[in-house]
Design an enzyme around this catalytic site. Structure first.
Site, PDB file in Angstrom:
ATOM      1  N   GLU A 193       0.833  -1.199   0.000  1.00 18.09           N
ATOM      2  CA  GLU A 193       0.000   0.000   0.000  1.00 18.09           C
ATOM      3  C   GLU A 193       0.865   1.246   0.000  1.00 18.09           C
ATOM      4  O   GLU A 193       1.965   1.253   0.551  1.00 18.09           O
ATOM      5  CB  GLU A 193      -0.912  -0.015   1.246  1.00 18.09           C
ATOM      6  CG  GLU A 193      -1.919  -1.157   1.172  1.00 18.09           C
ATOM      7  CD  GLU A 193      -2.803  -1.296   2.409  1.00 18.09           C
ATOM      8  OE1 GLU A 193      -3.925  -1.800   2.255  1.00 18.09           O
ATOM      9  OE2 GLU A 193      -2.377  -0.922   3.516  1.00 18.09           O
ATOM     10  N   CYS A 219       3.558   8.622   0.810  1.00 18.11           N
ATOM     11  CA  CYS A 219       4.096   7.720   1.815  1.00 18.11           C
ATOM     12  C   CYS A 219       4.217   6.352   1.138  1.00 18.11           C
ATOM     13  O   CYS A 219       3.204   5.767   0.757  1.00 18.11           O
ATOM     14  CB  CYS A 219       3.154   7.675   3.005  1.00 18.11           C
ATOM     15  SG  CYS A 219       3.594   6.458   4.243  1.00 18.11           S
ATOM     16  N   CYS A 278       6.841  -6.699   6.702  1.00 14.66           N
ATOM     17  CA  CYS A 278       7.941  -5.998   7.377  1.00 14.66           C
ATOM     18  C   CYS A 278       8.835  -6.992   8.086  1.00 14.66           C
ATOM     19  O   CYS A 278       8.379  -8.030   8.562  1.00 14.66           O
ATOM     20  CB  CYS A 278       7.398  -4.985   8.386  1.00 14.66           C
ATOM     21  SG  CYS A 278       8.691  -3.917   9.073  1.00 14.66           S
ATOM     22  N   CYS A 307       7.300  -4.667  15.625  1.00 17.01           N
ATOM     23  CA  CYS A 307       6.772  -3.678  16.571  1.00 17.01           C
ATOM     24  C   CYS A 307       5.353  -4.074  16.977  1.00 17.01           C
ATOM     25  O   CYS A 307       4.505  -4.334  16.129  1.00 17.01           O
ATOM     26  CB  CYS A 307       6.782  -2.287  15.942  1.00 17.01           C
ATOM     27  SG  CYS A 307       8.411  -1.806  15.340  1.00 17.01           S
ATOM     28  N   CYS A 314       2.142  -2.051  15.597  1.00 16.21           N
ATOM     29  CA  CYS A 314       2.023  -1.750  14.167  1.00 16.21           C
ATOM     30  C   CYS A 314       1.338  -2.890  13.416  1.00 16.21           C
ATOM     31  O   CYS A 314       1.716  -4.056  13.551  1.00 16.21           O
ATOM     32  CB  CYS A 314       3.415  -1.500  13.581  1.00 16.21           C
ATOM     33  SG  CYS A 314       3.380  -1.120  11.816  1.00 16.21           S
ATOM     34  N   GLY A 358       7.160  -1.783   5.720  1.00 21.35           N
ATOM     35  CA  GLY A 358       8.532  -2.259   5.625  1.00 21.35           C
ATOM     36  C   GLY A 358       9.547  -1.391   6.339  1.00 21.35           C
ATOM     37  O   GLY A 358       9.254  -0.275   6.751  1.00 21.35           O
ATOM     38  N   SER A 383      12.115   6.171  14.284  1.00 26.84           N
ATOM     39  CA  SER A 383      10.939   5.829  15.084  1.00 26.84           C
ATOM     40  C   SER A 383      11.426   5.368  16.442  1.00 26.84           C
ATOM     41  O   SER A 383      11.849   4.230  16.594  1.00 26.84           O
ATOM     42  CB  SER A 383      10.152   4.712  14.399  1.00 26.84           C
ATOM     43  OG  SER A 383       9.762   5.150  13.120  1.00 26.84           O
ATOM     44  N   LEU A 384      11.409   6.264  17.405  1.00 26.29           N
ATOM     45  CA  LEU A 384      12.042   5.958  18.691  1.00 26.29           C
ATOM     46  C   LEU A 384      11.046   5.364  19.698  1.00 26.29           C
ATOM     47  O   LEU A 384      11.245   4.272  20.190  1.00 26.29           O
ATOM     48  CB  LEU A 384      12.694   7.227  19.243  1.00 26.29           C
ATOM     49  CG  LEU A 384      13.728   6.985  20.342  1.00 26.29           C
ATOM     50  CD1 LEU A 384      14.912   6.196  19.825  1.00 26.29           C
ATOM     51  CD2 LEU A 384      14.198   8.304  20.935  1.00 26.29           C
ATOM     52  N   HIS A 385      10.008   6.116  20.002  1.00 29.05           N
ATOM     53  CA  HIS A 385       8.905   5.674  20.885  1.00 29.05           C
ATOM     54  C   HIS A 385       9.292   5.438  22.342  1.00 29.05           C
ATOM     55  O   HIS A 385       8.433   5.460  23.204  1.00 29.05           O
ATOM     56  CB  HIS A 385       8.197   4.426  20.342  1.00 29.05           C
ATOM     57  CG  HIS A 385       7.654   4.606  18.955  1.00 29.05           C
ATOM     58  ND1 HIS A 385       6.873   5.669  18.597  1.00 29.05           N
ATOM     59  CD2 HIS A 385       7.804   3.873  17.820  1.00 29.05           C
ATOM     60  CE1 HIS A 385       6.546   5.569  17.316  1.00 29.05           C
ATOM     61  NE2 HIS A 385       7.117   4.502  16.817  1.00 29.05           N
ATOM     62  N   ASN A 403      -2.755   5.246  16.319  1.00 32.12           N
ATOM     63  CA  ASN A 403      -3.886   4.723  15.560  1.00 32.12           C
ATOM     64  C   ASN A 403      -4.149   3.302  16.013  1.00 32.12           C
ATOM     65  O   ASN A 403      -3.360   2.413  15.722  1.00 32.12           O
ATOM     66  CB  ASN A 403      -3.564   4.744  14.070  1.00 32.12           C
ATOM     67  CG  ASN A 403      -3.220   6.143  13.619  1.00 32.12           C
ATOM     68  OD1 ASN A 403      -4.009   7.054  13.778  1.00 32.12           O
ATOM     69  ND2 ASN A 403      -2.021   6.325  13.099  1.00 32.12           N
ATOM     70  N   CYS A 434      -0.508   6.087   9.911  1.00 31.92           N
ATOM     71  CA  CYS A 434       0.720   5.414  10.355  1.00 31.92           C
ATOM     72  C   CYS A 434       0.392   4.108  11.058  1.00 31.92           C
ATOM     73  O   CYS A 434      -0.421   4.075  11.972  1.00 31.92           O
ATOM     74  CB  CYS A 434       1.461   6.254  11.392  1.00 31.92           C
ATOM     75  SG  CYS A 434       2.224   7.712  10.771  1.00 31.92           S
TER      76      CYS A 434
HETATM   77  N1  SAH Z   1       9.969   0.746   9.552  1.00 29.69           N
HETATM   78  C1  SAH Z   1      10.097   2.181   9.392  1.00 29.69           C
HETATM   79  C2  SAH Z   1       9.086   2.719   8.430  1.00 29.69           C
HETATM   80  C3  SAH Z   1       7.646   2.658   8.918  1.00 29.69           C
HETATM   81  S1  SAH Z   1       7.185   4.258   9.300  1.00 29.69           S
HETATM   82  C4  SAH Z   1      10.050   2.851  10.744  1.00 29.69           C
HETATM   83  O1  SAH Z   1       9.786   2.169  11.730  1.00 29.69           O
HETATM   84  O2  SAH Z   1      10.308   4.034  10.844  1.00 29.69           O
HETATM   85  C5  SAH Z   1       5.711   4.086  10.123  1.00 29.69           C
HETATM   86  C6  SAH Z   1       5.684   4.959  11.362  1.00 29.69           C
HETATM   87  O3  SAH Z   1       4.427   4.770  12.028  1.00 29.69           O
HETATM   88  C7  SAH Z   1       6.759   4.571  12.348  1.00 29.69           C
HETATM   89  O4  SAH Z   1       7.203   5.700  13.037  1.00 29.69           O
HETATM   90  C8  SAH Z   1       5.972   3.670  13.281  1.00 29.69           C
HETATM   91  O5  SAH Z   1       6.613   3.529  14.514  1.00 29.69           O
HETATM   92  C9  SAH Z   1       4.657   4.372  13.366  1.00 29.69           C
HETATM   93  N2  SAH Z   1       3.549   3.527  13.771  1.00 29.69           N
HETATM   94  C10 SAH Z   1       3.456   2.196  13.662  1.00 29.69           C
HETATM   95  N3  SAH Z   1       2.275   1.762  14.123  1.00 29.69           N
HETATM   96  C11 SAH Z   1       1.615   2.860  14.529  1.00 29.69           C
HETATM   97  C12 SAH Z   1       0.318   3.081  15.080  1.00 29.69           C
HETATM   98  N4  SAH Z   1      -0.507   2.054  15.285  1.00 29.69           N
HETATM   99  N5  SAH Z   1      -0.060   4.334  15.352  1.00 29.69           N
HETATM  100  C13 SAH Z   1       0.774   5.366  15.110  1.00 29.69           C
HETATM  101  N6  SAH Z   1       1.998   5.229  14.592  1.00 29.69           N
HETATM  102  C14 SAH Z   1       2.419   3.990  14.308  1.00 29.69           C
END
Ligand code: SAH
Length: 346
Positions: free
Chosen positions: A94, A107, A114, A118, A121, A165, A220-222, A296, A339
Protein backbone atom coordinates in the site's frame (compact mmCIF):
# COMPACT_ATOMS: atom_id res chain seq x y z
CA UNK A 1 12.60 -24.18 -24.16
CA UNK A 2 11.06 -20.90 -23.20
CA UNK A 3 13.61 -18.37 -22.03
CA UNK A 4 12.66 -16.45 -18.92
CA UNK A 5 12.42 -12.80 -19.93
CA UNK A 6 14.45 -10.31 -17.94
CA UNK A 7 13.06 -7.30 -16.11
CA UNK A 8 14.35 -4.52 -18.35
CA UNK A 9 14.34 -1.97 -15.55
CA UNK A 10 16.93 -3.99 -13.67
CA UNK A 11 19.41 -2.72 -16.30
CA UNK A 12 21.33 0.52 -15.84
CA UNK A 13 21.54 3.00 -18.68
CA UNK A 14 25.05 1.79 -19.46
CA UNK A 15 23.87 -1.82 -19.61
CA UNK A 16 21.04 -0.87 -21.93
CA UNK A 17 23.45 0.97 -24.21
CA UNK A 18 25.74 -2.09 -24.34
CA UNK A 19 22.76 -4.34 -25.02
CA UNK A 20 21.86 -2.34 -28.12
CA UNK A 21 25.47 -2.24 -29.22
CA UNK A 22 25.64 -6.04 -28.99
CA UNK A 23 22.50 -6.18 -31.13
CA UNK A 24 24.33 -4.20 -33.81
CA UNK A 25 22.28 -1.09 -33.09
CA UNK A 26 23.42 2.31 -31.87
CA UNK A 27 24.13 2.66 -28.13
CA UNK A 28 21.99 5.81 -28.27
CA UNK A 29 18.94 3.56 -28.66
CA UNK A 30 19.61 2.59 -25.04
CA UNK A 31 19.19 6.22 -23.97
CA UNK A 32 15.88 6.45 -25.78
CA UNK A 33 14.51 3.29 -24.23
CA UNK A 34 15.82 4.32 -20.81
CA UNK A 35 13.91 7.60 -21.09
CA UNK A 36 10.73 5.70 -21.91
CA UNK A 37 11.20 3.35 -18.99
CA UNK A 38 11.90 5.94 -16.32
CA UNK A 39 11.05 9.51 -17.24
CA UNK A 40 7.97 8.54 -19.23
CA UNK A 41 7.06 5.49 -17.14
CA UNK A 42 6.06 3.41 -20.17
CA UNK A 43 3.98 0.37 -19.27
CA UNK A 44 4.70 -1.46 -22.55
CA UNK A 45 7.15 -1.48 -25.44
CA UNK A 46 4.29 -0.74 -27.83
CA UNK A 47 4.02 2.87 -26.79
CA UNK A 48 7.70 3.65 -27.49
CA UNK A 49 6.87 5.61 -30.60
CA UNK A 50 10.36 6.75 -31.58
CA UNK A 51 11.61 3.11 -31.62
CA UNK A 52 11.10 1.03 -34.74
CA UNK A 53 8.54 -1.77 -34.80
CA UNK A 54 11.24 -4.44 -35.24
CA UNK A 55 13.21 -3.14 -32.28
CA UNK A 56 10.10 -3.05 -30.11
CA UNK A 57 9.38 -6.65 -31.09
CA UNK A 58 12.96 -7.63 -30.26
CA UNK A 59 12.61 -5.98 -26.82
CA UNK A 60 9.31 -7.71 -26.28
CA UNK A 61 10.99 -11.07 -27.01
CA UNK A 62 13.77 -10.45 -24.51
CA UNK A 63 12.33 -8.40 -21.68
CA UNK A 64 9.32 -7.59 -19.56
CA UNK A 65 8.31 -4.31 -17.93
CA UNK A 66 7.12 -5.30 -14.46
CA UNK A 67 5.02 -2.23 -13.89
CA UNK A 68 2.94 -2.00 -10.75
CA UNK A 69 -0.81 -1.76 -11.02
CA UNK A 70 -2.97 0.34 -8.71
CA UNK A 71 -5.65 -2.24 -7.97
CA UNK A 72 -7.79 -0.18 -5.70
CA UNK A 73 -7.85 3.46 -4.68
CA UNK A 74 -9.65 4.60 -1.53
CA UNK A 75 -10.30 8.22 -0.57
CA UNK A 76 -10.59 9.40 3.01
CA UNK A 77 -12.99 12.12 4.12
CA UNK A 78 -9.90 14.25 4.83
CA UNK A 79 -8.61 13.94 1.24
CA UNK A 80 -5.99 11.27 1.93
CA UNK A 81 -5.78 8.61 -0.78
CA UNK A 82 -4.65 5.04 -0.26
CA UNK A 83 -3.52 2.86 -3.16
CA UNK A 84 -3.47 -0.91 -3.01
CA UNK A 85 -0.65 -1.71 -5.39
CA UNK A 86 -0.38 -5.06 -7.16
CA UNK A 87 3.13 -6.25 -7.97
CA UNK A 88 4.04 -8.45 -10.93
CA UNK A 89 3.97 -11.59 -8.77
CA UNK A 90 0.52 -10.80 -7.38
CA UNK A 91 1.66 -9.55 -3.97
CA UNK A 92 0.13 -6.31 -2.70
CA UNK A 93 1.62 -3.30 -0.93
CA UNK A 94 0.00 0.00 0.00
CA UNK A 95 1.01 3.60 -0.53
CA UNK A 96 -0.65 6.79 0.63
CA UNK A 97 -1.07 10.33 -0.73
CA UNK A 98 -1.36 12.90 2.04
CA UNK A 99 -2.53 16.36 0.93
CA UNK A 100 -2.20 19.56 2.98
CA UNK A 101 -2.83 23.16 1.91
CA UNK A 102 0.67 23.53 0.58
CA UNK A 103 2.04 20.05 -0.03
CA UNK A 104 1.32 16.63 -1.34
CA UNK A 105 3.30 13.91 0.38
CA UNK A 106 3.67 10.35 -0.86
CA UNK A 107 4.10 7.72 1.81
CA UNK A 108 5.63 4.69 0.10
CA UNK A 109 6.38 1.09 1.01
CA UNK A 110 9.81 -0.52 0.81
CA UNK A 111 8.98 -4.17 1.61
CA UNK A 112 6.02 -6.51 1.27
CA UNK A 113 5.17 -6.94 4.93
CA UNK A 114 7.94 -6.00 7.38
CA UNK A 115 11.10 -7.54 8.81
CA UNK A 116 10.44 -6.04 12.24
CA UNK A 117 8.01 -6.91 14.97
CA UNK A 118 6.77 -3.68 16.57
CA UNK A 119 3.87 -4.65 18.81
CA UNK A 120 1.76 -1.60 17.95
CA UNK A 121 2.02 -1.75 14.17
CA UNK A 122 -0.43 -3.55 11.89
CA UNK A 123 2.17 -4.08 9.16
CA UNK A 124 4.27 -6.14 11.58
CA UNK A 125 1.54 -8.74 11.59
CA UNK A 126 2.18 -9.49 7.95
CA UNK A 127 5.42 -11.37 7.87
CA UNK A 128 8.03 -10.03 5.52
CA UNK A 129 7.45 -11.64 2.14
CA UNK A 130 10.11 -9.89 0.11
CA UNK A 131 11.93 -6.66 -0.59
CA UNK A 132 10.58 -4.31 -3.22
CA UNK A 133 12.68 -3.70 -6.30
CA UNK A 134 13.78 -0.15 -7.11
CA UNK A 135 11.26 0.10 -9.94
CA UNK A 136 8.42 -1.00 -7.66
CA UNK A 137 9.26 1.80 -5.25
CA UNK A 138 9.66 4.30 -8.08
CA UNK A 139 6.31 3.29 -9.61
CA UNK A 140 4.48 3.97 -6.33
CA UNK A 141 5.82 7.52 -6.42
CA UNK A 142 4.86 7.98 -10.06
CA UNK A 143 1.32 6.74 -9.36
CA UNK A 144 0.91 9.21 -6.50
CA UNK A 145 2.37 12.06 -8.54
CA UNK A 146 -0.26 11.35 -11.18
CA UNK A 147 -3.05 11.32 -8.60
CA UNK A 148 -1.75 14.56 -7.11
CA UNK A 149 -1.90 16.27 -10.50
CA UNK A 150 -5.32 14.81 -11.24
CA UNK A 151 -7.07 15.50 -7.92
CA UNK A 152 -5.10 18.43 -6.50
CA UNK A 153 -3.77 20.14 -9.62
CA UNK A 154 -0.20 20.08 -8.48
CA UNK A 155 2.76 17.73 -8.61
CA UNK A 156 3.88 15.65 -5.69
CA UNK A 157 6.09 17.72 -3.38
CA UNK A 158 7.45 15.33 -0.73
CA UNK A 159 8.15 11.65 -0.18
CA UNK A 160 8.38 9.74 3.08
CA UNK A 161 9.47 6.11 3.35
CA UNK A 162 6.91 5.45 6.06
CA UNK A 163 4.74 2.86 4.37
CA UNK A 164 5.13 -0.87 4.80
CA UNK A 165 8.53 -2.26 5.62
CA UNK A 166 11.84 -1.21 7.11
CA UNK A 167 13.68 0.77 4.41
CA UNK A 168 17.12 0.22 5.92
CA UNK A 169 16.62 -3.52 5.61
CA UNK A 170 16.18 -3.01 1.88
CA UNK A 171 18.72 -0.24 1.67
CA UNK A 172 20.27 -1.01 -1.70
CA UNK A 173 16.96 -0.93 -3.54
CA UNK A 174 15.68 2.09 -1.62
CA UNK A 175 18.83 3.96 -2.56
CA UNK A 176 18.49 2.98 -6.22
CA UNK A 177 14.87 4.12 -6.22
CA UNK A 178 15.85 7.46 -4.67
CA UNK A 179 18.56 7.87 -7.30
CA UNK A 180 15.90 7.50 -9.99
CA UNK A 181 13.42 9.76 -8.19
CA UNK A 182 16.00 12.54 -7.83
CA UNK A 183 17.67 12.14 -11.21
CA UNK A 184 16.72 14.53 -14.02
CA UNK A 185 16.29 11.33 -16.05
CA UNK A 186 13.62 10.22 -13.59
CA UNK A 187 11.38 12.59 -11.64
CA UNK A 188 13.99 15.23 -10.89
CA UNK A 189 12.85 15.74 -7.30
CA UNK A 190 15.13 17.30 -4.71
CA UNK A 191 16.53 14.80 -2.16
CA UNK A 192 15.77 17.41 0.50
CA UNK A 193 12.12 16.57 0.01
CA UNK A 194 12.62 12.91 0.82
CA UNK A 195 12.67 11.36 4.28
CA UNK A 196 13.68 7.80 5.03
CA UNK A 197 12.15 6.60 8.27
CA UNK A 198 13.77 3.79 10.21
CA UNK A 199 13.27 1.95 13.43
CA UNK A 200 17.01 2.31 13.76
CA UNK A 201 19.51 -0.07 12.19
CA UNK A 202 22.84 1.35 13.46
CA UNK A 203 25.07 -0.24 10.83
CA UNK A 204 22.95 1.15 8.01
CA UNK A 205 22.74 4.63 9.54
CA UNK A 206 26.56 4.68 9.57
CA UNK A 207 26.62 3.51 5.97
CA UNK A 208 24.24 6.30 4.94
CA UNK A 209 26.46 8.80 6.72
CA UNK A 210 29.55 7.48 4.94
CA UNK A 211 27.79 7.70 1.60
CA UNK A 212 26.81 11.29 2.39
CA UNK A 213 23.25 10.81 1.26
CA UNK A 214 21.29 14.01 0.74
CA UNK A 215 17.87 12.90 1.94
CA UNK A 216 16.56 13.27 5.49
CA UNK A 217 16.47 10.72 8.26
CA UNK A 218 13.65 10.04 10.72
CA UNK A 219 13.94 7.58 13.58
CA UNK A 220 10.94 5.83 15.08
CA UNK A 221 12.04 5.96 18.69
CA UNK A 222 8.90 5.67 20.88
CA UNK A 223 11.03 5.17 23.98
CA UNK A 224 14.52 6.16 25.08
CA UNK A 225 14.60 3.53 27.83
CA UNK A 226 15.95 0.17 26.65
CA UNK A 227 13.69 -1.98 28.76
CA UNK A 228 10.54 -0.22 27.58
CA UNK A 229 11.64 0.01 23.96
CA UNK A 230 12.49 -3.69 23.82
CA UNK A 231 9.06 -4.57 25.17
CA UNK A 232 7.29 -2.69 22.36
CA UNK A 233 9.95 -2.99 19.62
CA UNK A 234 11.60 -6.36 20.33
CA UNK A 235 14.43 -5.90 17.80
CA UNK A 236 15.76 -3.22 20.20
CA UNK A 237 17.31 -6.17 22.04
CA UNK A 238 19.57 -6.67 19.00
CA UNK A 239 20.14 -2.96 18.32
CA UNK A 240 20.06 -1.34 21.76
CA UNK A 241 19.73 2.42 22.26
CA UNK A 242 23.43 2.92 22.94
CA UNK A 243 24.33 1.58 19.47
CA UNK A 244 21.56 3.59 17.85
CA UNK A 245 22.66 6.73 19.62
CA UNK A 246 26.31 6.27 18.58
CA UNK A 247 25.26 5.70 14.97
CA UNK A 248 23.14 8.87 15.06
CA UNK A 249 26.01 10.87 16.52
CA UNK A 250 28.12 9.63 13.65
CA UNK A 251 25.37 10.55 11.17
CA UNK A 252 25.18 14.04 12.61
CA UNK A 253 28.95 14.52 12.61
CA UNK A 254 29.00 13.69 8.90
CA UNK A 255 25.84 15.34 7.62
CA UNK A 256 25.12 18.15 10.09
CA UNK A 257 21.47 17.41 9.37
CA UNK A 258 18.85 17.77 12.04
CA UNK A 259 17.41 14.42 13.17
CA UNK A 260 13.68 13.84 13.35
CA UNK A 261 12.21 11.39 15.84
CA UNK A 262 8.80 9.82 15.62
CA UNK A 263 7.23 9.13 18.94
CA UNK A 264 3.87 7.87 20.13
CA UNK A 265 2.89 8.36 23.76
CA UNK A 266 0.89 5.46 25.18
CA UNK A 267 -0.94 5.32 28.45
CA UNK A 268 0.96 3.36 31.06
CA UNK A 269 3.93 2.74 28.77
CA UNK A 270 5.82 5.99 28.24
CA UNK A 271 3.54 8.73 29.57
CA UNK A 272 5.69 9.77 32.54
CA UNK A 273 8.08 12.73 33.03
CA UNK A 274 10.82 10.15 33.52
CA UNK A 275 10.19 8.85 29.98
CA UNK A 276 10.11 12.38 28.57
CA UNK A 277 13.38 13.27 30.29
CA UNK A 278 14.99 10.12 28.91
CA UNK A 279 13.96 11.28 25.44
CA UNK A 280 15.56 14.68 26.03
CA UNK A 281 18.74 13.03 27.21
CA UNK A 282 18.78 10.74 24.17
CA UNK A 283 18.39 13.39 21.50
CA UNK A 284 20.13 16.42 22.98
CA UNK A 285 23.45 15.75 21.26
CA UNK A 286 22.23 17.23 17.96
CA UNK A 287 19.52 19.62 16.72
CA UNK A 288 16.41 17.50 16.88
CA UNK A 289 12.76 17.55 16.13
CA UNK A 290 10.27 15.25 17.78
CA UNK A 291 7.03 14.44 15.99
CA UNK A 292 4.51 13.31 18.55
CA UNK A 293 2.31 11.02 16.48
CA UNK A 294 -1.22 10.21 17.47
CA UNK A 295 -1.70 6.50 18.08
CA UNK A 296 -3.89 4.72 15.56
CA UNK A 297 -5.50 1.79 17.28
CA UNK A 298 -4.98 -1.46 15.44
CA UNK A 299 -6.47 -3.97 17.82
CA UNK A 300 -8.45 -4.65 20.92
CA UNK A 301 -6.86 -1.99 23.06
CA UNK A 302 -3.57 -3.35 24.34
CA UNK A 303 -2.20 0.07 23.46
CA UNK A 304 -4.03 3.30 24.28
CA UNK A 305 -3.18 6.83 23.20
CA UNK A 306 -2.03 8.79 26.26
CA UNK A 307 -4.05 11.74 27.54
CA UNK A 308 -3.81 15.30 26.23
CA UNK A 309 -2.12 16.19 29.53
CA UNK A 310 0.65 13.69 28.88
CA UNK A 311 1.19 15.12 25.39
CA UNK A 312 1.39 18.61 26.90
CA UNK A 313 3.82 17.42 29.56
CA UNK A 314 6.11 16.03 26.83
CA UNK A 315 5.78 19.19 24.76
CA UNK A 316 6.75 21.37 27.71
CA UNK A 317 9.74 19.26 28.72
CA UNK A 318 11.04 19.00 25.15
CA UNK A 319 10.60 22.69 24.37
CA UNK A 320 12.20 23.73 27.62
CA UNK A 321 15.24 21.78 26.46
CA UNK A 322 15.39 23.43 23.05
CA UNK A 323 13.93 20.53 21.11
CA UNK A 324 11.41 21.30 18.39
CA UNK A 325 8.12 19.49 18.84
CA UNK A 326 5.19 18.98 16.52
CA UNK A 327 2.02 17.19 17.45
CA UNK A 328 0.78 15.28 14.43
CA UNK A 329 -2.83 14.52 13.81
CA UNK A 330 -3.53 11.29 11.98
CA UNK A 331 -4.64 11.40 8.38
CA UNK A 332 -6.68 8.85 6.53
CA UNK A 333 -7.77 6.91 9.60
CA UNK A 334 -11.20 6.06 8.17
CA UNK A 335 -9.60 4.09 5.33
CA UNK A 336 -6.82 2.49 7.42
CA UNK A 337 -4.23 4.68 5.74
CA UNK A 338 -2.70 6.26 8.85
CA UNK A 339 0.72 5.41 10.36
CA UNK A 340 0.91 1.79 11.38
CA UNK A 341 -2.41 0.84 9.81
CA UNK A 342 -1.17 -0.45 6.46
CA UNK A 343 -2.07 -4.12 6.46
CA UNK A 344 -3.68 -4.90 3.08
CA UNK A 345 -7.06 -5.15 4.78
CA UNK A 346 -9.10 -4.71 1.66
N1 SAH B 1 9.97 0.75 9.55
C1 SAH B 1 10.10 2.18 9.39
C2 SAH B 1 9.09 2.72 8.43
C3 SAH B 1 7.65 2.66 8.92
S1 SAH B 1 7.19 4.26 9.30
C4 SAH B 1 10.05 2.85 10.74
O1 SAH B 1 9.79 2.17 11.73
O2 SAH B 1 10.31 4.03 10.84
C5 SAH B 1 5.71 4.09 10.12
C6 SAH B 1 5.68 4.96 11.36
O3 SAH B 1 4.43 4.77 12.03
C7 SAH B 1 6.76 4.57 12.35
O4 SAH B 1 7.20 5.70 13.04
C8 SAH B 1 5.97 3.67 13.28
O5 SAH B 1 6.61 3.53 14.51
C9 SAH B 1 4.66 4.37 13.37
N2 SAH B 1 3.55 3.53 13.77
C10 SAH B 1 3.46 2.20 13.66
N3 SAH B 1 2.28 1.76 14.12
C11 SAH B 1 1.61 2.86 14.53
C12 SAH B 1 0.32 3.08 15.08
N4 SAH B 1 -0.51 2.05 15.28
N5 SAH B 1 -0.06 4.33 15.35
C13 SAH B 1 0.77 5.37 15.11
N6 SAH B 1 2.00 5.23 14.59
C14 SAH B 1 2.42 3.99 14.31
Amino acid sequence: MEVKKKDIRALSKEQLRSFFEEQGDKPFRGNQVYEWLWQKSAHSFDGMTNISKETRKMLEDNFVINHIQVDQMQRSSDGTIKNAVRLHDGLIVESVLIPTDTRTTACVSSQVGCSLDCKFCATARLKRMRNLNPDEIYDQVVAIDKESRLYFNRPLSNIVFMGMGEPLMNYKNVLKAIEKITSPEGLGMSPKRIIVSTSGVPKMIRKMADEEVKFGLAVSLHSAIDEVRTSIMPFNATFPLKDLREALEYWYSKTKNRITYEYVIWEGINDTPEAANALVKFCKFAPSKVNLIEYNPIDDGEFQQASADAVEMYTNILERNGITVTVRQSRGKDIDAACGQLANKS
